[in-house]
Design a protein around this motif. Sequence first.
Motif, PDB file in Angstrom:
ATOM      1  N   LEU A 184       0.336  -1.320   0.061  1.00 48.34           N
ATOM      2  CA  LEU A 184      -0.014  -0.051   0.088  1.00 48.34           C
ATOM      3  C   LEU A 184       1.123   1.469   0.187  1.00 48.34           C
ATOM      4  N   LEU A 185       1.874   1.020   0.875  1.00 47.11           N
ATOM      5  CA  LEU A 185       3.187   2.669   1.298  1.00 47.11           C
ATOM      6  C   LEU A 185       3.588   2.666  -0.753  1.00 47.11           C
ATOM      7  N   LYS A 186       4.047   1.582  -1.181  1.00 43.44           N
ATOM      8  CA  LYS A 186       4.654   1.551  -2.335  1.00 43.44           C
ATOM      9  C   LYS A 186       4.348   2.610  -3.199  1.00 43.44           C
ATOM     10  N   GLY A 187       2.073   1.173  -3.554  1.00 48.88           N
ATOM     11  CA  GLY A 187       2.168   1.941  -4.131  1.00 48.88           C
ATOM     12  C   GLY A 187       1.240   3.700  -4.423  1.00 48.88           C
ATOM     13  N   LEU A 188       1.243   3.813  -2.780  1.00 48.95           N
ATOM     14  CA  LEU A 188       0.534   5.422  -2.633  1.00 48.95           C
ATOM     15  C   LEU A 188       2.391   5.999  -3.042  1.00 48.95           C
ATOM     16  N   GLY A 189       3.571   6.064  -2.684  1.00 46.92           N
ATOM     17  CA  GLY A 189       4.747   6.276  -2.794  1.00 46.92           C
ATOM     18  C   GLY A 189       4.363   6.692  -4.400  1.00 46.92           C
ATOM     19  N   ARG A 190       3.962   5.641  -5.379  1.00 48.25           N
ATOM     20  CA  ARG A 190       4.695   5.623  -6.873  1.00 48.25           C
ATOM     21  C   ARG A 190       3.525   6.986  -7.437  1.00 48.25           C
ATOM     22  N   HIS A 210       4.442  10.130  -6.171  1.00 39.89           N
ATOM     23  CA  HIS A 210       5.351  10.492  -7.145  1.00 39.89           C
ATOM     24  C   HIS A 210       4.639  11.335  -8.685  1.00 39.89           C
ATOM     25  N   SER A 211       3.680  10.335  -9.149  1.00 45.70           N
ATOM     26  CA  SER A 211       3.148  10.743 -10.521  1.00 45.70           C
ATOM     27  C   SER A 211       2.863  12.019 -10.756  1.00 45.70           C
TER      28      SER A 211
END
Length: 157
Positions: A120-126, A129-130
Amino acid sequence: TRTYNKAHSKIMTAGTNTMNTNEPSNNDLTTSSPSDVRAWLSKNHPKQFALLDSFEMELRLGRLSTSSTAVARDSSSSSLSHSAQYHAKDRRLVTGRTVELLRSLIGSTRWKNAAQLMMLLKGLGRELHSAGGFREPAIGNVVRRIMCAVRDEVNTA
């Protein structure tokens, strides 16, 4: 222990909808791609999805970016220390808003284990960023620090 295992297996197999906890269900987050995270949030947590959308909209419009807002102010400002104060104030605003968003998303979403939280955190970070986080490095730093805290907590538990 043998009677415990029998009783435990009877409890686990009782009922018509038995679920294997090792296999992901339809409500589980299985990848960290931004599109999957968005779809998972919109399906399972619509209020948090609305928070993420409003934050991303402000980020895309440049309301949270220090580079776009501060550059516009720097052109009218003559004092170097005055523009540095704007940068610091805007960076604190972005950092605080990012932490509030992630706290709200993490605290109110349901995740089963640390791996799902990390996805979840990795997807939110991406996703952030986008949406314009590339202009604001503080957003990525906040997400990475929270992911580090989750890793540390898992290692100490």
